[in-house]
Motif scaffolding. Structure first.
Motif, PDB file in Angstrom:
ATOM      1  N   ALA A  48     130.825  64.302 116.340  1.00 35.47           N
ATOM      2  CA  ALA A  48     130.703  65.203 115.197  1.00 35.47           C
ATOM      3  C   ALA A  48     130.865  64.390 113.920  1.00 35.47           C
ATOM      4  N   TYR A  49     130.111  64.779 112.894  1.00 38.01           N
ATOM      5  CA  TYR A  49     130.222  64.150 111.583  1.00 38.01           C
ATOM      6  C   TYR A  49     131.101  65.055 110.714  1.00 38.01           C
ATOM      7  N   LEU A  50     132.204  64.512 110.220  1.00 33.05           N
ATOM      8  CA  LEU A  50     133.152  65.275 109.415  1.00 33.05           C
ATOM      9  C   LEU A  50     132.972  64.912 107.950  1.00 33.05           C
ATOM     10  N   THR A  51     132.820  65.928 107.115  1.00 29.61           N
ATOM     11  CA  THR A  51     132.803  65.746 105.669  1.00 29.61           C
ATOM     12  C   THR A  51     133.884  66.661 105.116  1.00 29.61           C
ATOM     13  N   PHE A  52     134.966  66.061 104.614  1.00 33.73           N
ATOM     14  CA  PHE A  52     136.115  66.852 104.179  1.00 33.73           C
ATOM     15  C   PHE A  52     136.872  66.088 103.096  1.00 33.73           C
ATOM     16  N   ALA A  53     137.833  66.757 102.504  1.00 30.01           N
ATOM     17  CA  ALA A  53     138.702  66.128 101.509  1.00 30.01           C
ATOM     18  C   ALA A  53     140.146  66.431 101.873  1.00 30.01           C
ATOM     19  N   SER A  54     141.007  65.426 101.689  1.00 28.15           N
ATOM     20  CA  SER A  54     142.442  65.594 101.927  1.00 28.15           C
ATOM     21  C   SER A  54     143.163  65.478 100.593  1.00 28.15           C
ATOM     22  N   LEU A  55     144.262  66.203 100.463  1.00 30.57           N
ATOM     23  CA  LEU A  55     145.028  66.183  99.222  1.00 30.57           C
ATOM     24  C   LEU A  55     145.957  64.970  99.232  1.00 30.57           C
ATOM     25  N   GLN A  56     145.892  64.182  98.171  1.00 26.54           N
ATOM     26  CA  GLN A  56     146.739  62.990  98.036  1.00 26.54           C
ATOM     27  C   GLN A  56     147.633  63.170  96.807  1.00 26.54           C
ATOM     28  N   PRO A  57     148.946  62.893  96.946  1.00 34.87           N
ATOM     29  CA  PRO A  57     149.828  63.043  95.788  1.00 34.87           C
ATOM     30  C   PRO A  57     149.505  62.000  94.723  1.00 34.87           C
ATOM     31  N   VAL A  58     149.337  62.447  93.489  1.00 38.21           N
ATOM     32  CA  VAL A  58     149.068  61.545  92.361  1.00 38.21           C
ATOM     33  C   VAL A  58     149.770  62.074  91.125  1.00 38.21           C
ATOM     34  N   ALA A  59     149.994  61.182  90.186  1.00 36.80           N
ATOM     35  CA  ALA A  59     150.637  61.577  88.937  1.00 36.80           C
ATOM     36  C   ALA A  59     149.618  61.956  87.869  1.00 36.80           C
ATOM     37  N   SER A  60     148.370  61.548  88.056  1.00 39.31           N
ATOM     38  CA  SER A  60     147.358  61.865  87.046  1.00 39.31           C
ATOM     39  C   SER A  60     146.063  62.268  87.732  1.00 39.31           C
ATOM     40  N   GLY A  61     145.105  62.682  86.937  1.00 41.28           N
ATOM     41  CA  GLY A  61     143.829  63.109  87.490  1.00 41.28           C
ATOM     42  C   GLY A  61     143.762  64.620  87.576  1.00 41.28           C
ATOM     43  N   PRO A  62     142.657  65.151  88.147  1.00 39.99           N
ATOM     44  CA  PRO A  62     142.543  66.604  88.283  1.00 39.99           C
ATOM     45  C   PRO A  62     143.682  67.113  89.163  1.00 39.99           C
ATOM     46  N   ALA A  63     144.480  68.004  88.607  1.00 44.65           N
ATOM     47  CA  ALA A  63     145.705  68.423  89.297  1.00 44.65           C
ATOM     48  C   ALA A  63     145.469  69.604  90.223  1.00 44.65           C
ATOM     49  N   VAL A  64     145.995  69.474  91.431  1.00 46.91           N
ATOM     50  CA  VAL A  64     146.043  70.553  92.408  1.00 46.91           C
ATOM     51  C   VAL A  64     147.496  70.642  92.824  1.00 46.91           C
ATOM     52  N   GLU A  65     148.055  71.841  92.827  1.00 46.82           N
ATOM     53  CA  GLU A  65     149.453  71.983  93.218  1.00 46.82           C
ATOM     54  C   GLU A  65     149.567  71.829  94.731  1.00 46.82           C
ATOM     55  N   GLY A  66     150.417  70.891  95.150  1.00 44.00           N
ATOM     56  CA  GLY A  66     150.604  70.626  96.568  1.00 44.00           C
ATOM     57  C   GLY A  66     152.067  70.529  96.929  1.00 44.00           C
ATOM     58  N   SER A  67     152.343  70.516  98.212  1.00 44.21           N
ATOM     59  CA  SER A  67     153.716  70.357  98.699  1.00 44.21           C
ATOM     60  C   SER A  67     153.664  69.740 100.089  1.00 44.21           C
ATOM     61  N   TRP A  68     154.798  69.191 100.505  1.00 42.49           N
ATOM     62  CA  TRP A  68     154.905  68.641 101.855  1.00 42.49           C
ATOM     63  C   TRP A  68     155.156  69.802 102.816  1.00 42.49           C
ATOM     64  N   GLN A  69     154.271  69.942 103.780  1.00 39.73           N
ATOM     65  CA  GLN A  69     154.360  71.049 104.732  1.00 39.73           C
ATOM     66  C   GLN A  69     154.450  70.500 106.146  1.00 39.73           C
ATOM     67  N   HIS A  70     155.344  71.088 106.921  1.00 33.75           N
ATOM     68  CA  HIS A  70     155.559  70.612 108.284  1.00 33.75           C
ATOM     69  C   HIS A  70     154.475  71.155 109.215  1.00 33.75           C
ATOM     70  N   VAL A  71     153.942  70.278 110.047  1.00 36.18           N
ATOM     71  CA  VAL A  71     152.908  70.639 111.020  1.00 36.18           C
ATOM     72  C   VAL A  71     153.359  70.147 112.390  1.00 36.18           C
ATOM     73  N   GLU A  72     153.147  70.977 113.394  1.00 38.46           N
ATOM     74  CA  GLU A  72     153.408  70.560 114.767  1.00 38.46           C
ATOM     75  C   GLU A  72     152.195  70.901 115.609  1.00 38.46           C
ATOM     76  N   ALA A 108     133.403  70.851 117.842  1.00 35.32           N
ATOM     77  CA  ALA A 108     133.421  71.215 116.422  1.00 35.32           C
ATOM     78  C   ALA A 108     134.464  72.299 116.154  1.00 35.32           C
ATOM     79  N   ASP A 109     134.595  73.271 117.051  1.00 37.96           N
ATOM     80  CA  ASP A 109     135.606  74.325 116.868  1.00 37.96           C
ATOM     81  C   ASP A 109     137.016  73.749 116.861  1.00 37.96           C
ATOM     82  N   LYS A 110     137.313  72.823 117.771  1.00 43.34           N
ATOM     83  CA  LYS A 110     138.649  72.213 117.817  1.00 43.34           C
ATOM     84  C   LYS A 110     138.912  71.363 116.580  1.00 43.34           C
ATOM     85  N   LEU A 111     137.923  70.611 116.135  1.00 39.76           N
ATOM     86  CA  LEU A 111     138.097  69.798 114.922  1.00 39.76           C
ATOM     87  C   LEU A 111     138.271  70.684 113.694  1.00 39.76           C
TER      88      LEU A 111
END
Length: 194
Positions: free
Chosen positions: A99-123, A64-67
């Motif tokens: 482990a059971y995961l309950t989470f939300a991921s940000l998806q780019p959309v043109a409409s709907g409830p807006a959350v400001e997002g950006s493409w971020q590099h992960v390694e 769970a800690d690693k996830l």
């Protein structure tokens, strides 16, 4: 002028002519750069993550800690939940930890409830983030195959090679861009909630 100098001059002229002739067309065909920030909306997910490792085993809370670390790194919506499922008990390493995961991921959309997002590099690599070790190769491999597709990612560079039952020869370097919430500037106070 020597033969070598004449040949060099001819090649240089040809390259410059081709480059100048091609540059307007290439400039027109090049895609416009993506905006630095865009809007997105949270996509909810529920997923049972069954880890089966040959080289590394985890206790339930260790998995769970690693996830938790991986979901935070991916930019999952704060407040996600991880519920461990242990067949051997919490303090016992288990080759079949879940482990059971309950989470939300940000998806780019043109409409709907807006959350400001950006493409971020992960390694993801040994010691990057710091809490990942070389023994996490199988975990990264399974996370890549099962959970990563639930996020908006692009430019994936997949260099994951896991050798069962040994750390020697196993290595992982998984990098990508993920669409995630814009991080506030350092030192900025969080926005007041209503």
């Amino acid at each position: 002028m020597t033969v070598q100098n004449r040949l060099l001059a001819a090649v240089t002229a040809a390259v410059l002519t081709v480059g100048l002739a091609a540059s307007p067309a290439m400039a027109q065909d090049a895609p416009a750069p993506a905006p630095a920030n865009a809007t997105g909306s949270w996509q909810p997910h529920k997923y049972r993550f069954d880890f089966m490792g040959f080289t590394t085993t985890y206790t339930c809370d260790g998995l769970a800690d690693k996830l938790r670390l991986l979901l935070r790194t991916m930019g999952a919506e704060p407040g996600f939940k991880i519920n461990e499922s242990c067949s051997r008990g919490f303090d016992q390493p288990d080759k079949l930890a879940s482990a059971y995961l309950t989470f939300a991921s940000l998806q780019p959309v043109a409409s709907g409830p807006a959350v400001e997002g950006s493409w971020q590099h992960v390694e993801l690599a040994p010691n990057h983030p710091f809490d990942l070790g070389r023994g996490e190769c199988e975990l990264i491999e399974q996370f890549r195959d099962r959970v990563l597709p639930l996020f908006a990612v692009r430019n994936v560079v997949n260099n994951v090679t896991c050798v069962p039952y040994q750390d020697v020869g196993s290595d992982f370097r998984l990098s990508f861009d993920v669409f995630a919430p814009v991080k506030p500037p350092k030192g900025a106070k969080p926005a007041a909630t209503k």
